[in-house]
Design a protein around this motif. Structure first.
Motif, PDB file in Angstrom:
ATOM      1  N   SER A  73       1.027  -1.409   0.021  1.00 60.23           N
ATOM      2  CA  SER A  73       0.003  -0.068  -0.030  1.00 60.23           C
ATOM      3  C   SER A  73       0.754   1.321  -0.049  1.00 60.23           C
ATOM      4  O   SER A  73       1.845   1.460   0.659  1.00 60.23           O
ATOM      5  CB  SER A  73      -1.042  -0.045   1.205  1.00 60.23           C
ATOM      6  OG  SER A  73      -1.788   1.244   1.145  1.00 60.23           O
ATOM      7  N   MET A  74       0.535   2.220  -0.984  1.00 60.05           N
ATOM      8  CA  MET A  74       1.410   3.401  -0.909  1.00 60.05           C
ATOM      9  C   MET A  74       0.740   4.599  -0.603  1.00 60.05           C
ATOM     10  O   MET A  74       0.821   5.448   0.105  1.00 60.05           O
ATOM     11  CB  MET A  74       1.968   3.599  -2.695  1.00 60.05           C
ATOM     12  CG  MET A  74       2.654   2.423  -3.057  1.00 60.05           C
ATOM     13  SD  MET A  74       4.106   2.162  -2.058  1.00 60.05           S
ATOM     14  CE  MET A  74       5.055   3.541  -2.770  1.00 60.05           C
ATOM     15  N   VAL A  75      -0.715   4.513  -1.221  1.00 56.51           N
ATOM     16  CA  VAL A  75      -1.757   5.947  -0.911  1.00 56.51           C
ATOM     17  C   VAL A  75      -2.986   5.297  -0.601  1.00 56.51           C
ATOM     18  O   VAL A  75      -3.345   4.392  -1.252  1.00 56.51           O
ATOM     19  CB  VAL A  75      -1.776   6.724  -2.313  1.00 56.51           C
ATOM     20  CG1 VAL A  75      -2.438   7.790  -2.088  1.00 56.51           C
ATOM     21  CG2 VAL A  75      -0.167   7.256  -2.623  1.00 56.51           C
ATOM     22  N   THR A  76      -3.502   5.915   0.524  1.00 56.78           N
ATOM     23  CA  THR A  76      -4.962   5.592   0.707  1.00 56.78           C
ATOM     24  C   THR A  76      -5.758   6.894   1.079  1.00 56.78           C
ATOM     25  O   THR A  76      -5.283   7.881   1.765  1.00 56.78           O
ATOM     26  CB  THR A  76      -5.069   4.773   2.047  1.00 56.78           C
ATOM     27  OG1 THR A  76      -4.126   3.650   1.892  1.00 56.78           O
ATOM     28  CG2 THR A  76      -6.463   4.381   2.591  1.00 56.78           C
ATOM     29  N   ASP A  77      -6.954   6.867   0.263  1.00 58.10           N
ATOM     30  CA  ASP A  77      -7.674   8.129   0.347  1.00 58.10           C
ATOM     31  C   ASP A  77      -9.104   7.822   0.846  1.00 58.10           C
ATOM     32  O   ASP A  77      -9.694   6.545   0.628  1.00 58.10           O
ATOM     33  CB  ASP A  77      -8.009   8.771  -0.973  1.00 58.10           C
ATOM     34  CG  ASP A  77      -9.104   9.875  -1.035  1.00 58.10           C
ATOM     35  OD1 ASP A  77      -8.669  10.743  -0.199  1.00 58.10           O
ATOM     36  OD2 ASP A  77      -9.928   9.872  -1.745  1.00 58.10           O
ATOM     37  N   LYS A  78      -9.703   8.203   2.094  1.00 55.08           N
ATOM     38  CA  LYS A  78     -10.871   7.803   2.622  1.00 55.08           C
ATOM     39  C   LYS A  78     -11.814   9.009   2.369  1.00 55.08           C
ATOM     40  O   LYS A  78     -11.561  10.207   2.876  1.00 55.08           O
ATOM     41  CB  LYS A  78     -10.695   7.648   4.083  1.00 55.08           C
ATOM     42  CG  LYS A  78     -11.836   6.984   4.928  1.00 55.08           C
ATOM     43  CD  LYS A  78     -11.670   6.234   6.073  1.00 55.08           C
ATOM     44  CE  LYS A  78     -11.354   7.525   7.363  1.00 55.08           C
ATOM     45  NZ  LYS A  78     -11.158   7.134   8.483  1.00 55.08           N
ATOM     46  N   LYS A  79     -13.064   8.736   1.757  1.00 53.75           N
ATOM     47  CA  LYS A  79     -14.005   9.804   1.541  1.00 53.75           C
ATOM     48  C   LYS A  79     -15.401   9.153   2.241  1.00 53.75           C
ATOM     49  O   LYS A  79     -15.783   8.186   2.011  1.00 53.75           O
ATOM     50  CB  LYS A  79     -14.185   9.729   0.192  1.00 53.75           C
ATOM     51  CG  LYS A  79     -15.263  10.862  -0.184  1.00 53.75           C
ATOM     52  CD  LYS A  79     -15.323  10.818  -1.662  1.00 53.75           C
ATOM     53  CE  LYS A  79     -16.685  11.991  -2.131  1.00 53.75           C
ATOM     54  NZ  LYS A  79     -16.619  11.936  -3.530  1.00 53.75           N
ATOM     55  N   LEU A  80     -16.070  10.133   3.191  1.00 57.45           N
ATOM     56  CA  LEU A  80     -17.328   9.776   3.775  1.00 57.45           C
ATOM     57  C   LEU A  80     -18.336   9.792   2.611  1.00 57.45           C
ATOM     58  O   LEU A  80     -18.656  10.704   1.943  1.00 57.45           O
ATOM     59  CB  LEU A  80     -17.522  10.827   4.808  1.00 57.45           C
ATOM     60  CG  LEU A  80     -19.007  10.567   5.771  1.00 57.45           C
ATOM     61  CD1 LEU A  80     -18.799   9.292   6.481  1.00 57.45           C
ATOM     62  CD2 LEU A  80     -19.370  11.860   6.312  1.00 57.45           C
ATOM     63  N   VAL A  81     -19.043   8.641   2.755  1.00 60.75           N
ATOM     64  CA  VAL A  81     -20.351   8.573   1.578  1.00 60.75           C
ATOM     65  C   VAL A  81     -21.449   8.523   2.232  1.00 60.75           C
ATOM     66  O   VAL A  81     -22.807   8.816   1.580  1.00 60.75           O
ATOM     67  CB  VAL A  81     -20.164   7.151   0.704  1.00 60.75           C
ATOM     68  CG1 VAL A  81     -18.737   7.455  -0.251  1.00 60.75           C
ATOM     69  CG2 VAL A  81     -19.705   6.038   1.668  1.00 60.75           C
ATOM     70  N   GLU A  82     -21.561   8.033   3.469  1.00 55.98           N
ATOM     71  CA  GLU A  82     -22.743   8.066   4.238  1.00 55.98           C
ATOM     72  C   GLU A  82     -22.756   7.962   5.776  1.00 55.98           C
ATOM     73  O   GLU A  82     -21.769   7.707   6.199  1.00 55.98           O
ATOM     74  CB  GLU A  82     -23.640   6.892   3.763  1.00 55.98           C
ATOM     75  CG  GLU A  82     -24.915   6.900   4.479  1.00 55.98           C
ATOM     76  CD  GLU A  82     -25.676   5.284   4.060  1.00 55.98           C
ATOM     77  OE1 GLU A  82     -26.838   5.114   4.509  1.00 55.98           O
ATOM     78  OE2 GLU A  82     -25.092   4.585   3.225  1.00 55.98           O
ATOM     79  N   LYS A  83     -23.739   8.652   6.596  1.00 61.29           N
ATOM     80  CA  LYS A  83     -23.627   8.772   8.002  1.00 61.29           C
ATOM     81  C   LYS A  83     -24.915   8.721   8.438  1.00 61.29           C
ATOM     82  O   LYS A  83     -26.049   9.056   8.206  1.00 61.29           O
ATOM     83  CB  LYS A  83     -22.842  10.212   8.143  1.00 61.29           C
ATOM     84  CG  LYS A  83     -22.680  10.262   9.708  1.00 61.29           C
ATOM     85  CD  LYS A  83     -22.312  11.805  10.089  1.00 61.29           C
ATOM     86  CE  LYS A  83     -22.132  11.709  11.836  1.00 61.29           C
ATOM     87  NZ  LYS A  83     -21.537  13.142  12.000  1.00 61.29           N
ATOM     88  N   VAL A  84     -24.919   7.716   9.480  1.00 65.05           N
ATOM     89  CA  VAL A  84     -26.333   7.529  10.382  1.00 65.05           C
ATOM     90  C   VAL A  84     -26.095   8.039  11.601  1.00 65.05           C
ATOM     91  O   VAL A  84     -25.167   7.562  12.357  1.00 65.05           O
ATOM     92  CB  VAL A  84     -26.628   5.971  10.077  1.00 65.05           C
ATOM     93  CG1 VAL A  84     -27.801   5.758  11.071  1.00 65.05           C
ATOM     94  CG2 VAL A  84     -26.782   5.418   8.971  1.00 65.05           C
ATOM     95  N   ASP A  85     -26.684   9.004  12.038  1.00 62.59           N
ATOM     96  CA  ASP A  85     -26.501   9.623  13.532  1.00 62.59           C
ATOM     97  C   ASP A  85     -26.961   8.797  14.614  1.00 62.59           C
ATOM     98  O   ASP A  85     -27.808   7.912  14.431  1.00 62.59           O
ATOM     99  CB  ASP A  85     -27.344  10.926  13.473  1.00 62.59           C
ATOM    100  CG  ASP A  85     -26.805  11.914  12.630  1.00 62.59           C
ATOM    101  OD1 ASP A  85     -25.500  11.906  12.493  1.00 62.59           O
ATOM    102  OD2 ASP A  85     -27.636  12.816  12.218  1.00 62.59           O
ATOM    103  N   PRO A  86     -26.283   8.733  15.711  1.00 61.28           N
ATOM    104  CA  PRO A  86     -26.616   7.840  16.764  1.00 61.28           C
ATOM    105  C   PRO A  86     -27.879   8.437  17.577  1.00 61.28           C
ATOM    106  O   PRO A  86     -28.046   9.748  17.414  1.00 61.28           O
ATOM    107  CB  PRO A  86     -25.497   8.079  17.475  1.00 61.28           C
ATOM    108  CG  PRO A  86     -24.724   9.381  17.408  1.00 61.28           C
ATOM    109  CD  PRO A  86     -25.151   9.428  16.098  1.00 61.28           C
ATOM    110  N   VAL A  87     -28.491   7.671  18.234  1.00 60.76           N
ATOM    111  CA  VAL A  87     -29.656   8.118  18.971  1.00 60.76           C
ATOM    112  C   VAL A  87     -29.212   8.144  20.566  1.00 60.76           C
ATOM    113  O   VAL A  87     -28.838   7.160  21.243  1.00 60.76           O
ATOM    114  CB  VAL A  87     -30.902   7.285  18.984  1.00 60.76           C
ATOM    115  CG1 VAL A  87     -32.129   7.593  19.840  1.00 60.76           C
ATOM    116  CG2 VAL A  87     -31.274   7.201  17.451  1.00 60.76           C
ATOM    117  N   ALA A  88     -29.476   9.287  21.082  1.00 65.17           N
ATOM    118  CA  ALA A  88     -28.890   9.472  22.557  1.00 65.17           C
ATOM    119  C   ALA A  88     -29.798   8.628  23.432  1.00 65.17           C
ATOM    120  O   ALA A  88     -30.824   8.491  23.269  1.00 65.17           O
ATOM    121  CB  ALA A  88     -29.111  10.986  22.728  1.00 65.17           C
ATOM    122  N   GLU A  89     -29.210   8.219  24.412  1.00 61.88           N
ATOM    123  CA  GLU A  89     -29.965   7.653  25.837  1.00 61.88           C
ATOM    124  C   GLU A  89     -30.472   8.486  26.711  1.00 61.88           C
ATOM    125  O   GLU A  89     -29.378   9.220  27.227  1.00 61.88           O
ATOM    126  CB  GLU A  89     -28.943   6.102  26.405  1.00 61.88           C
ATOM    127  CG  GLU A  89     -29.700   5.510  27.260  1.00 61.88           C
ATOM    128  CD  GLU A  89     -29.003   4.279  27.755  1.00 61.88           C
ATOM    129  OE1 GLU A  89     -28.927   3.372  26.789  1.00 61.88           O
ATOM    130  OE2 GLU A  89     -28.540   4.251  28.614  1.00 61.88           O
TER     131      GLU A  89
END
Length: 337
Positions: free
Chosen positions: A201-217
């Protein structure tokens, strides 16, 4: 006389023309010589000589060339045709290293890098990196290095912890807690693009594609006055001096109690847990000690627990509902005689 002169002139003319033809037949032959590993082209001529003669005439050492090159005509056969074109294919030493593997050394008469790789059945992808071009001439001791480059696309899921919100509830006794709404973890989904070179591995690119928000207790925390149970009232009424509920005690201690129920395991002292069995910290309350817990009754310290430390006592109940109903309470524990 005139006739004799005419015949003489005619014979002379024929002889002259015949000599010209013979002279033309004996003219030098033009030769063009190319080298597969050089840009230089040699143009020369020979009268009745060979390729070796032509090269020697231009200052080359035929013996040396014979050990290095393979000609398209014989080295020592006479060149008969004017405008002859000769190619000298270099029998070159080449080293090849593909994908970070061990270098291989070999000989080839192929003229270009592309022809050589085709000969070796080596496929070069568009994403690969090479230190030479496909149309580059093969030269002696040429080193060809091909790095295999690969792009991998993956999805990665990372959990997001939920927050806990506490709210005061005057209807709950002070210190008691109750979960009003269970929390739920969220998650972040990423697209991860990794570039690998020769498997590393030489280069790694991480991109956010989806997010599910947590539910507070939501946890309700009691802020009201602690309610005294009927049993506790009875205990208070019965206790006098060094007795509680008619039982003699030698000392008291403030303790935090919680309820638990059957787990299928024996106690630390080898007994089967039942109502009246309590778990303690042996460094605070020795195993075998008899106790009285207001609201619970008489008990014997027969068990221990990983979370039972200090002035903490776990009370055994026959059912899970009873244990939940007891919850967590701060009481005065009586150590019986």
């Amino acid at each position: 006389m005139k006739k004799t002169l005419v015949i003489f002139l005619g014979v002379t003319t024929i002889l002259l023309l015949s000599g010209t033809a013979i002279g033309y037949a004996m003219m030098n032959k033009e030769v063009t010589i190319t080298f597969s590993d050089k840009e230089k082209t040699v143009q020369t001529d020979v009268l009745s000589g060979s390729l070796s003669d032509a090269l020697e005439k231009e200052g080359f050492d035929p013996a040396k060339l014979k050990s290095q090159y393979k000609p398209s005509v014989e080295w020592d056969s006479p060149i008969k045709k004017d405008g002859t074109k000769v190619n000298l294919a270099c029998n070159c030493s080449v080293s090849l290293k593909v994908g970070g593997k061990k270098e291989k050394k070999m000989k080839t008469t192929e003229p270009t890098v592309g022809d050589f790789l085709k000969e070796q059945k080596v496929k070069v992808d568009k994403s690969d990196q090479m230190n030479a071009t496909m149309d580059q001439k093969i030269t002696n001791d040429l080193a060809i290095i091909i790095d295999k480059v690969e792009k991998r696309v993956q999805k990665k899921v990372e959990p997001i912890d939920y927050d806990t919100k506490k709210k005061e509830d005057p209807d709950l006794p002070k210190g008691e807690k109750k979960v009003a709404k269970k929390g739920k973890k969220g998650k972040s989904i990423y697209q991860v693009i990794a570039i690998y070179k020769n498997g590393k591995s030489m280069v790694t690119d991480k991109k956010l594609v989806e997010k599910v928000d947590p539910v507070a207790e939501v946890v309700m925390v009691g802020s009201g006055e602690a309610k005294e149970t009927a049993a506790e009232k009875e205990d208070t009424q019965l206790s006098s001096g060094s007795r509680i509920a008619g039982l003699k005690y030698k000392k008291t201690m403030a303790a935090e109690t919680t309820g638990y129920t059957a787990t299928g395991n024996k106690t630390a002292t080898g007994t089967t847990p039942r109502r009246g069995t309590v778990a303690v910290d042996p460094s605070v309350i020795p195993l075998g000690t008899r106790l009285y817990i207001p609201g619970y009754g008489q008990a014997v310290a027969e068990d221990t627990g990983g979370a039972v430390n200090g002035n903490v006592i776990d009370l055994f109940f026959d059912t899970r509902e009873e244990a939940i109903q007891w919850g967590r309470r701060n009481v005065t524990a009586y150590i019986l005689e």
